[in-house]
Every structure is written in structure tokens, then in C-alpha cells.
Design a protein around this motif. Structure first.
Motif, PDB file in Angstrom:
ATOM      1  N   ASP A 185       0.849  -1.195   0.000  1.00 19.55           N
ATOM      2  CA  ASP A 185       0.000   0.000   0.000  1.00 19.55           C
ATOM      3  C   ASP A 185       0.879   1.238   0.000  1.00 19.55           C
ATOM      4  OD1 ASP A 185      -2.595  -1.139   0.044  1.00 19.55           O
ATOM      5  OD2 ASP A 185      -2.297  -1.689   2.138  1.00 19.55           O
ATOM      6  N   SER A 186       0.460   2.226  -0.773  1.00 21.37           N
ATOM      7  CA  SER A 186       1.176   3.494  -0.817  1.00 21.37           C
ATOM      8  C   SER A 186       0.149   4.613  -0.851  1.00 21.37           C
ATOM      9  CB  SER A 186       2.063   3.558  -2.067  1.00 21.37           C
ATOM     10  OG  SER A 186       1.270   3.709  -3.230  1.00 21.37           O
ATOM     11  N   GLY A 187       0.617   5.827  -1.065  1.00 20.14           N
ATOM     12  CA  GLY A 187      -0.302   6.960  -1.146  1.00 20.14           C
ATOM     13  C   GLY A 187      -1.282   6.835  -2.291  1.00 20.14           C
ATOM     14  N   GLU A 188      -0.923   6.026  -3.333  1.00 21.35           N
ATOM     15  CA  GLU A 188      -1.798   5.844  -4.489  1.00 21.35           C
ATOM     16  C   GLU A 188      -2.717   4.642  -4.321  1.00 21.35           C
ATOM     17  OE1 GLU A 188       1.746   5.717  -5.379  1.00 21.35           O
ATOM     18  OE2 GLU A 188       2.062   7.331  -6.832  1.00 21.35           O
ATOM     19  N   GLY A 189      -2.660   3.983  -3.164  1.00 26.78           N
ATOM     20  CA  GLY A 189      -3.470   2.783  -2.954  1.00 26.78           C
ATOM     21  C   GLY A 189      -2.627   1.543  -3.146  1.00 26.78           C
ATOM     22  N   LYS A 190      -3.237   0.459  -3.621  1.00 22.82           N
ATOM     23  CA  LYS A 190      -2.520  -0.800  -3.797  1.00 22.82           C
ATOM     24  C   LYS A 190      -1.636  -0.734  -5.036  1.00 22.82           C
ATOM     25  CE  LYS A 190      -6.027  -3.607  -1.493  1.00 22.82           C
ATOM     26  NZ  LYS A 190      -7.003  -4.718  -1.614  1.00 22.82           N
ATOM     27  N   VAL A 191      -0.346  -0.883  -4.812  1.00 18.10           N
ATOM     28  CA  VAL A 191       0.634  -0.742  -5.886  1.00 18.10           C
ATOM     29  C   VAL A 191       1.534  -1.970  -5.900  1.00 18.10           C
ATOM     30  CG1 VAL A 191       2.619   0.587  -6.709  1.00 18.10           C
ATOM     31  CG2 VAL A 191       0.613   1.768  -5.798  1.00 18.10           C
ATOM     32  N   VAL A 192       1.870  -2.435  -7.081  1.00 18.56           N
ATOM     33  CA  VAL A 192       2.784  -3.560  -7.214  1.00 18.56           C
ATOM     34  C   VAL A 192       3.940  -3.138  -8.114  1.00 18.56           C
ATOM     35  CG1 VAL A 192       1.650  -4.582  -9.241  1.00 18.56           C
ATOM     36  CG2 VAL A 192       2.886  -6.041  -7.662  1.00 18.56           C
ATOM     37  N   ASP A 193       5.143  -3.564  -7.737  1.00 17.22           N
ATOM     38  CA  ASP A 193       6.304  -3.388  -8.595  1.00 17.22           C
ATOM     39  C   ASP A 193       6.410  -4.602  -9.502  1.00 17.22           C
ATOM     40  OD1 ASP A 193       7.838  -0.902  -7.660  1.00 17.22           O
ATOM     41  OD2 ASP A 193       7.450  -1.943  -5.772  1.00 17.22           O
ATOM     42  N   VAL A 194       6.667  -4.375 -10.771  1.00 20.00           N
ATOM     43  CA  VAL A 194       6.840  -5.450 -11.744  1.00 20.00           C
ATOM     44  C   VAL A 194       8.209  -5.277 -12.378  1.00 20.00           C
ATOM     45  CG1 VAL A 194       5.986  -6.510 -13.871  1.00 20.00           C
ATOM     46  CG2 VAL A 194       4.362  -5.571 -12.203  1.00 20.00           C
ATOM     47  N   VAL A 195       9.028  -6.303 -12.335  1.00 14.52           N
ATOM     48  CA  VAL A 195      10.328  -6.267 -12.996  1.00 14.52           C
ATOM     49  C   VAL A 195      10.292  -7.218 -14.192  1.00 14.52           C
ATOM     50  CG1 VAL A 195      11.600  -5.574 -10.943  1.00 14.52           C
ATOM     51  CG2 VAL A 195      11.260  -8.001 -11.402  1.00 14.52           C
ATOM     52  N   PHE A 196      11.179  -7.001 -15.141  1.00 17.39           N
ATOM     53  CA  PHE A 196      11.118  -7.768 -16.384  1.00 17.39           C
ATOM     54  C   PHE A 196      12.460  -7.756 -17.082  1.00 17.39           C
ATOM     55  CE2 PHE A 196       9.765  -3.410 -17.026  1.00 17.39           C
ATOM     56  CZ  PHE A 196      10.416  -2.997 -18.176  1.00 17.39           C
ATOM     57  N   ALA A 197      12.641  -8.647 -18.054  1.00 21.57           N
ATOM     58  CA  ALA A 197      13.862  -8.711 -18.850  1.00 21.57           C
ATOM     59  C   ALA A 197      13.890  -7.542 -19.814  1.00 21.57           C
ATOM     60  CB  ALA A 197      13.935 -10.035 -19.608  1.00 21.57           C
ATOM     61  N   ALA A 198      15.010  -6.832 -19.837  1.00 20.08           N
ATOM     62  CA  ALA A 198      15.118  -5.623 -20.662  1.00 20.08           C
ATOM     63  C   ALA A 198      16.566  -5.445 -21.119  1.00 20.08           C
ATOM     64  CB  ALA A 198      14.649  -4.407 -19.860  1.00 20.08           C
ATOM     65  N   LYS A 199      16.793  -4.363 -21.827  1.00 15.13           N
ATOM     66  CA  LYS A 199      18.143  -3.936 -22.197  1.00 15.13           C
ATOM     67  C   LYS A 199      18.295  -2.470 -21.826  1.00 15.13           C
ATOM     68  CE  LYS A 199      18.302  -6.910 -26.316  1.00 15.13           C
ATOM     69  NZ  LYS A 199      18.390  -6.908 -27.788  1.00 15.13           N
ATOM     70  N   ALA A 200      19.510  -2.098 -21.414  1.00 14.10           N
ATOM     71  CA  ALA A 200      19.814  -0.695 -21.148  1.00 14.10           C
ATOM     72  C   ALA A 200      20.184  -0.011 -22.459  1.00 14.10           C
ATOM     73  CB  ALA A 200      20.942  -0.581 -20.131  1.00 14.10           C
ATOM     74  N   THR A 201      20.404   1.278 -22.394  1.00 13.28           N
ATOM     75  CA  THR A 201      20.596   2.081 -23.602  1.00 13.28           C
ATOM     76  C   THR A 201      21.677   1.533 -24.526  1.00 13.28           C
ATOM     77  OG1 THR A 201      19.870   4.064 -22.429  1.00 13.28           O
ATOM     78  CG2 THR A 201      21.134   4.397 -24.438  1.00 13.28           C
ATOM     79  N   ASN A 202      22.773   1.005 -23.948  1.00 14.81           N
ATOM     80  CA  ASN A 202      23.866   0.514 -24.796  1.00 14.81           C
ATOM     81  C   ASN A 202      23.635  -0.905 -25.299  1.00 14.81           C
ATOM     82  OD1 ASN A 202      24.190  -0.898 -22.455  1.00 14.81           O
ATOM     83  ND2 ASN A 202      26.250  -0.130 -21.981  1.00 14.81           N
ATOM     84  N   GLY A 203      22.450  -1.448 -25.049  1.00 13.90           N
ATOM     85  CA  GLY A 203      22.117  -2.770 -25.551  1.00 13.90           C
ATOM     86  C   GLY A 203      22.502  -3.904 -24.638  1.00 13.90           C
ATOM     87  N   THR A 204      23.019  -3.596 -23.440  1.00 13.36           N
ATOM     88  CA  THR A 204      23.402  -4.643 -22.499  1.00 13.36           C
ATOM     89  C   THR A 204      22.183  -5.106 -21.701  1.00 13.36           C
ATOM     90  OG1 THR A 204      23.976  -2.988 -20.824  1.00 13.36           O
ATOM     91  CG2 THR A 204      25.729  -3.744 -22.280  1.00 13.36           C
ATOM     92  N   PRO A 205      22.187  -6.364 -21.230  1.00 16.34           N
ATOM     93  CA  PRO A 205      21.050  -6.846 -20.445  1.00 16.34           C
ATOM     94  C   PRO A 205      20.832  -6.012 -19.191  1.00 16.34           C
ATOM     95  CG  PRO A 205      22.457  -8.665 -21.129  1.00 16.34           C
ATOM     96  CD  PRO A 205      23.201  -7.411 -21.460  1.00 16.34           C
ATOM     97  N   ALA A 206      19.573  -5.841 -18.828  1.00 11.51           N
ATOM     98  CA  ALA A 206      19.207  -5.091 -17.632  1.00 11.51           C
ATOM     99  C   ALA A 206      17.882  -5.620 -17.112  1.00 11.51           C
ATOM    100  CB  ALA A 206      19.116  -3.598 -17.939  1.00 11.51           C
ATOM    101  N   MET A 207      17.561  -5.235 -15.888  1.00 11.76           N
ATOM    102  CA  MET A 207      16.262  -5.583 -15.327  1.00 11.76           C
ATOM    103  C   MET A 207      15.358  -4.356 -15.427  1.00 11.76           C
ATOM    104  SD  MET A 207      15.329  -7.405 -11.701  1.00 11.76           S
ATOM    105  CE  MET A 207      15.905  -6.080 -10.636  1.00 11.76           C
ATOM    106  N   GLY A 208      14.238  -4.505 -16.147  1.00  9.02           N
ATOM    107  CA  GLY A 208      13.281  -3.419 -16.247  1.00  9.02           C
ATOM    108  C   GLY A 208      12.447  -3.314 -14.989  1.00  9.02           C
ATOM    109  N   HIS A 209      11.813  -2.158 -14.797  1.00  8.16           N
ATOM    110  CA  HIS A 209      11.063  -1.918 -13.564  1.00  8.16           C
ATOM    111  C   HIS A 209       9.930  -0.941 -13.841  1.00  8.16           C
ATOM    112  CE1 HIS A 209      11.091  -0.067  -9.216  1.00  8.16           C
ATOM    113  NE2 HIS A 209      10.061  -0.875  -9.407  1.00  8.16           N
ATOM    114  N   ILE A 210       8.702  -1.355 -13.526  1.00  8.31           N
ATOM    115  CA  ILE A 210       7.546  -0.466 -13.603  1.00  8.31           C
ATOM    116  C   ILE A 210       6.749  -0.593 -12.317  1.00  8.31           C
ATOM    117  CG2 ILE A 210       7.342  -0.439 -16.126  1.00  8.31           C
ATOM    118  CD1 ILE A 210       5.147  -2.571 -15.883  1.00  8.31           C
TER     119      ILE A 210
END
Length: 231
Positions: A185-210
Motif C-alpha cells: 500500500d502506498s499513497g496511491e493505494g494498492k501498488v505492485v512493482d513489476v520487474v522484467f527482462a530488458a536492455k539498457a541504452t547501450n544494448g546490455t542486459p538489464a532488469m526493467g522496472h515499472i
């Protein structure tokens, strides 16, 4: 069928994820029937030419034996067509309040050269046995392209998104495999963090986050966070 190991004679299975609730372990994975409509054996290396499903298994003895519960989710259930081409790996999550939320990667084809345009989808189901809710895309490679690149994610240009040969010589578009982090729970109500397979700007692997709001029955994107560098 109950077995001490998970193996089906007529399906390829891969990319497992799971959750535990009192008395039951739930395991989900991608599945593909080994034979096509003509009865010909499908080469697993050519699996992306076929439509997958998400398969479900259960265990009531802490993983010693598993029961095959069949198909949990098919492709093509998003109203806007985000998964019209295929469904790829995702996640399963039971909140402290007992709600079942599921995530998956939706695949949509633009044309023959760009068959893998990806979206991250979330949906609520009344049961963990078979998905009976609505999958909603919360992050789409094409619609959120500019917001993602501004945050430091690597994506090919709109004219090359989801290309069958990968992005600029790399892996197939890296915006997939969502994982639901515990609800809070946060100020916006029920919130979940979702992470995912991504790439950073230079094309290297990274963990995405929304960050996604689950305050209602339909998930809503709150924030696209910066990609997380891997060690």
C-alpha cells in the motif's frame, strides 16, 4: 495424472514459475503440443513458429508429486490484440488478501518480418486453476516506445520493433518475462512493482522496472522506472 516429476509425452514444457498457498503448490510453464495439425512432429528449435499456451501443475505434498491440471491460459485473450500472436513467459502471484494476479508477455505480429512485438500484461483471475479474467497490457513496446527510451531502455526503432532476427543483431526484443513483486500500500493505494527482462541504452542486459496500480480490477501503469544494471 500424478507423477513424481513433471514431464508430458505430448507437450514441450519450459520456463517455469510458481507460487504457494496453504496446502497447494502451483507451478506454471510455457507449453507447446509436440505435433502440429497435420500430425507432424514440431522441431523445438522452430517453436516460435507456433502458438504456445501456459500449462498448470499442482502439488499437495510439497512438490513430491505433481498433478497435470492442463492448459491454464491461451494466447489471444487481450481485447486490444497485444497477445494475438502468442503468449510468452510470465508470473503468478497470490496477494495477502487472497487475490490471484497473473502476468505474461503478449506477442503481436506487425508483419512477417516483425512477428515479435512485445507487451507486458497483467490480469486478475478468480481461480488459480484456469485463467478466467481479462489480461490488460500495462507496458507496450510500440505505444510506450518513447517513454521507455527516454528512461534509458534500449529498443530498436519503431520500424524494426519485434524483428524476427532480433534487435540490431541482439536477442529478440527484450521487453518480456514480467515478475510481480509483492503488493504493498502506498499513497496511491494498492501498488505492485513489476520487474522484467530488458536492455539498457547501450544494448546490455538489464532488469526493467515499472510500478502498477491494482486498486481496481483493471491494472494501470503508474510509472516507468529506470532500468536496473545487472552485477
Amino acid at each position: 495424472m500424478t507423477s513424481s516429476h513433471i514431464k508430458l509425452a505430448d507437450c514441450y514444457l519450459w520456463d517455469a514459475w510458481s507460487f504457494i498457498e496453504p496446502g497447494t503448490w502451483h507451478l506454471y510453464c510455457l507449453g507447446l503440443h509436440k505435433y502440429d495439425s497435420t500430425g507432424s512432429l514440431i522441431n523445438p528449435d522452430h517453436r516460435n513458429d507456433h502458438q504456445f499456451h501456459i500449462h498448470h501443475f499442482e502439488s499437495s505434498d510439497n512438490g513430491q508429486h505433481w498433478a497435470d491440471c492442463g492448459v491454464f491460459q491461451q494466447a489471444g485473450i487481450c481485447a486490444n490484440g497485444a497477445d494475438s500472436g502468442n503468449v510468452w513467459s510470465g508470473d503468478s502471484h497470490r496477494t495477502a488478501g487472497g487475490d490471484y494476479w497473473f502476468a505474461a508477455t503478449g506477442i503481436r505480429a506487425i508483419d512477417a518480418e516483425r512477428p515479435f512485438v512485445q507487451s507486458l500484461m497483467l490480469g486478475k483471475s478468480s481461480t488459480p486453476q484456469i485463467f478466467d479474467g481479462v489480461m490488460t497490457p500495462v507496458l507496450m513496446a510500440d505505444e510506450h516506445h518513447d517513454q521507455l527510451t527516454e528512461k534509458g531502455y534500449f529498443l530498436a526503432g519503431q520500424d524494426a520493433l519485434g524483428h524476427r532476427d532480433g534487435e540490431l543483431g541482439g536477442s529478440i526484443l527484450a521487453l518480456r518475462d514480467p515478475y510481480i513483486v509483492d503488493l504493498h500500500d502506498s499513497g496511491e493505494g494498492k501498488v505492485v512493482d513489476v520487474v522484467f527482462a530488458a536492455k539498457a541504452t547501450n544494448g546490455t542486459p538489464a532488469m526493467g522496472h515499472i510500478r502498477v496500480s491494482l486498486a481496481g480490477d483493471v491494472p494501470e501503469l503508474i510509472e516507468i522506472c529506470h532500468p536496473i544494471a545487472l552485477p
